[in-house]
Design a protein around this motif. Sequence first.
Motif, mmCIF file in Angstrom:
data_model
loop_
_atom_site.group_PDB
_atom_site.id
_atom_site.type_symbol
_atom_site.label_atom_id
_atom_site.label_comp_id
_atom_site.label_asym_id
_atom_site.label_seq_id
_atom_site.Cartn_x
_atom_site.Cartn_y
_atom_site.Cartn_z
ATOM 1 N N LEU A 232 0.871 -1.160 0.381
ATOM 2 C CA LEU A 232 -0.127 -0.093 -0.041
ATOM 3 C C LEU A 232 0.982 1.259 0.060
ATOM 4 C CD1 LEU A 232 -3.255 0.350 0.261
ATOM 5 C CD2 LEU A 232 -2.441 0.648 2.881
ATOM 6 N N SER A 233 0.444 2.247 -0.733
ATOM 7 C CA SER A 233 1.233 3.422 -0.806
ATOM 8 C C SER A 233 0.316 4.711 -0.185
ATOM 9 C CB SER A 233 1.647 3.651 -2.346
ATOM 10 O OG SER A 233 1.842 5.198 -2.248
ATOM 11 N N SER A 234 0.551 4.806 0.983
ATOM 12 C CA SER A 234 -0.208 6.008 1.718
ATOM 13 C C SER A 234 0.403 7.181 1.302
ATOM 14 C CB SER A 234 -0.240 5.702 3.329
ATOM 15 O OG SER A 234 0.989 6.128 3.589
ATOM 16 N N ALA A 235 -0.478 8.471 1.510
ATOM 17 C CA ALA A 235 0.081 9.602 1.402
ATOM 18 C C ALA A 235 1.233 10.147 2.045
ATOM 19 C CB ALA A 235 -1.098 10.798 1.485
ATOM 20 N N ALA A 236 1.014 9.739 3.255
ATOM 21 C CA ALA A 236 2.029 10.262 4.234
ATOM 22 C C ALA A 236 3.437 9.490 3.968
ATOM 23 C CB ALA A 236 1.690 9.663 5.766
ATOM 24 N N MET A 237 3.353 8.005 3.691
ATOM 25 C CA MET A 237 4.415 7.543 3.183
ATOM 26 C C MET A 237 5.076 8.197 2.093
ATOM 27 S SD MET A 237 4.382 3.539 1.969
ATOM 28 C CE MET A 237 5.683 2.696 1.643
ATOM 29 N N GLY A 245 7.311 0.741 -4.475
ATOM 30 C CA GLY A 245 7.994 0.340 -5.582
ATOM 31 C C GLY A 245 9.734 0.735 -5.630
ATOM 32 N N ARG A 246 9.676 2.152 -5.263
ATOM 33 C CA ARG A 246 11.106 2.643 -5.197
ATOM 34 C C ARG A 246 11.983 2.411 -4.022
ATOM 35 N NH1 ARG A 246 11.292 8.921 -4.355
ATOM 36 N NH2 ARG A 246 9.893 8.889 -6.042
ATOM 37 N N ILE A 247 11.030 2.336 -2.951
ATOM 38 C CA ILE A 247 11.768 1.948 -1.775
ATOM 39 C C ILE A 247 12.267 0.435 -1.957
ATOM 40 C CG2 ILE A 247 11.426 1.236 0.985
ATOM 41 C CD1 ILE A 247 9.012 3.327 0.712
ATOM 42 N N ILE A 248 11.576 -0.449 -2.380
ATOM 43 C CA ILE A 248 11.937 -1.826 -2.380
ATOM 44 C C ILE A 248 13.093 -1.782 -3.639
ATOM 45 C CG2 ILE A 248 11.215 -4.012 -3.067
ATOM 46 C CD1 ILE A 248 8.569 -3.293 -2.571
ATOM 47 N N ALA A 291 11.054 -7.043 6.267
ATOM 48 C CA ALA A 291 11.927 -7.072 7.015
ATOM 49 C C ALA A 291 13.310 -6.185 6.747
ATOM 50 C CB ALA A 291 12.363 -8.457 7.475
ATOM 51 N N GLU A 292 13.486 -6.488 5.529
ATOM 52 C CA GLU A 292 14.491 -5.487 5.084
ATOM 53 C C GLU A 292 14.251 -4.049 5.049
ATOM 54 O OE1 GLU A 292 17.530 -6.937 4.434
ATOM 55 O OE2 GLU A 292 18.354 -4.910 3.651
ATOM 56 N N VAL A 293 13.246 -3.786 4.636
ATOM 57 C CA VAL A 293 12.610 -2.248 4.628
ATOM 58 C C VAL A 293 12.648 -1.872 6.138
ATOM 59 C CG1 VAL A 293 10.930 -0.602 3.989
ATOM 60 C CG2 VAL A 293 11.538 -2.346 2.330
ATOM 61 N N ARG A 294 12.084 -2.530 7.047
ATOM 62 C CA ARG A 294 11.993 -2.085 8.359
ATOM 63 C C ARG A 294 13.505 -1.823 8.966
ATOM 64 N NH1 ARG A 294 9.108 -5.099 13.147
ATOM 65 N NH2 ARG A 294 11.090 -6.625 12.746
ATOM 66 N N GLY A 298 13.512 1.844 8.771
ATOM 67 C CA GLY A 298 12.617 1.963 9.665
ATOM 68 C C GLY A 298 11.130 2.065 9.464
ATOM 69 N N PHE A 299 10.552 1.732 8.367
ATOM 70 C CA PHE A 299 9.254 1.762 7.907
ATOM 71 C C PHE A 299 8.638 0.309 7.944
ATOM 72 C CE2 PHE A 299 5.648 3.134 5.626
ATOM 73 C CZ PHE A 299 5.349 4.484 5.988
ATOM 74 N N GLU A 300 7.413 0.395 8.280
ATOM 75 C CA GLU A 300 6.754 -0.981 8.000
ATOM 76 C C GLU A 300 5.832 -0.810 6.850
ATOM 77 O OE1 GLU A 300 5.330 -3.520 11.022
ATOM 78 O OE2 GLU A 300 7.062 -3.440 12.181
ATOM 79 N N LEU A 301 6.097 -1.712 5.691
ATOM 80 C CA LEU A 301 5.198 -1.471 4.429
ATOM 81 C C LEU A 301 3.765 -2.588 5.006
ATOM 82 C CD1 LEU A 301 7.719 -2.301 1.776
ATOM 83 C CD2 LEU A 301 6.218 -0.365 2.314
ATOM 84 N N ASP A 302 2.775 -2.117 4.615
ATOM 85 C CA ASP A 302 1.448 -2.726 4.795
ATOM 86 C C ASP A 302 1.166 -3.269 3.293
ATOM 87 O OD1 ASP A 302 1.355 -2.280 7.516
ATOM 88 O OD2 ASP A 302 -0.135 -0.539 7.152
#
Length: 324
Positions: A232-237, A245-248, A291-294, A298-302
Amino acid sequence: MTNAARRSLLAELSRLDVGLCTFAAPLRDYCTWRIGGPADLLVEPQNIAQIQRLRRIAHQHDLPCVVIGQGSNLLFSDAGVRGIVLRLGQHFARLHIAGERINAEAGVWVPGLARQAQQAGLAGLEHIVGIPGTVGGLVLMNGGSHRQCIGDLVERVTLVDPEGEIQELSATACNFSYRHSALQGSGGVVVTVELTCPRGDQAEIRRAMLADLRERRRKFPLRLPNCGSVFLSSAAMHASVGPPGRIIEEQGLKGLRVGGAEVSLRHANFIVNRGGASADDVLTLITAIRAEVRKTIGFELDCEVRYVTPEGKIVPAHHACPLP
Ligand SMILES: Cc1cc2nc3c(=O)[nH]c(=O)nc-3n(C[C@H](O)[C@H](O)[C@H](O)COP(=O)(O)OP(=O)(O)OC[C@H]3O[C@@H](n4cnc5c(N)ncnc54)[C@H](O)[C@@H]3O)c2cc1C
């Protein structure tokens, strides 16, 4: 309920007037990821009375009843579903346009809805032209693209509730927010949706739709089975760390593979089925990405994608594989 009791109840149910029944239906044939074990009973109702009858019986006997459209946002468990899967499709595909009002049955194919609106000179649905689902699934998910949502145009939703009663909900009662609606988890079966669209220029609407489809063909891995955006891509994120997609991709996870499931080389927010992927492969891959992104940012992807448990519960996929 024992397995034998459930099987005999389902056999009895299939002899009633509830629609087209298929026993041990392979759910991989009913979703775009091509993953999933058998459903005890798949029912394709042909009218509302059949849905009401089915819902009443399922409710009385506490039988799991999972509602699906095209299965383009669903990951079915490898064990399938121990109960009923209720599928709305071609028998609920009528669409009526009068002035600026569109009345669409839940099984209407979303790109078809967008095209008919364009032909009627109605705007606002350009962003859904490439979404390969049904109107029922779209409204339940409050889907859309380019940060727009179908809920912005919804006037009213008619559904069959778990007790088999028909309910009409206003847009306010649906409580739409980004990729969320009060319909989620309610157990209601959406049967029709009423939309109001502003008038627009036919040629301009067509141009916008073609541009959207071109962009999707360029960006998305449409040749391999997939389920659209997994996270999910939230506005805040978006504002603080960017789109999933970019983060991953920035974590170097494109191409990461578990069994037959792979982070798409084309778009990192897609997981593709390279052949023979299981639901466990996908969930393990989702866990590895989260796990890698967190760890690194430090961000948990939903997850936007929903997982269907063998007991017929539908949950955001990350709930099925929580991080420790
Ligand atoms: C290539 C690709 C691109 C995609 N692009 C987008 C995009 O741009 N934007 C977007 O939002 N989504 C996108 N998706 C995801 C998906 O297509 C949408 O969420 C779609 O609206 C789901 O519709 P469906 O009929 O497939 O629903 P399903 O996947 O079958 O079900 C999704 C949810 O809706 C419920 N549901 C379905 N029908 C009904 C009903 N009649 N009554 C009650 N509940 C119901 C199910 O129980 C489930 O919880 C994409 C998917 C793919 C494969």
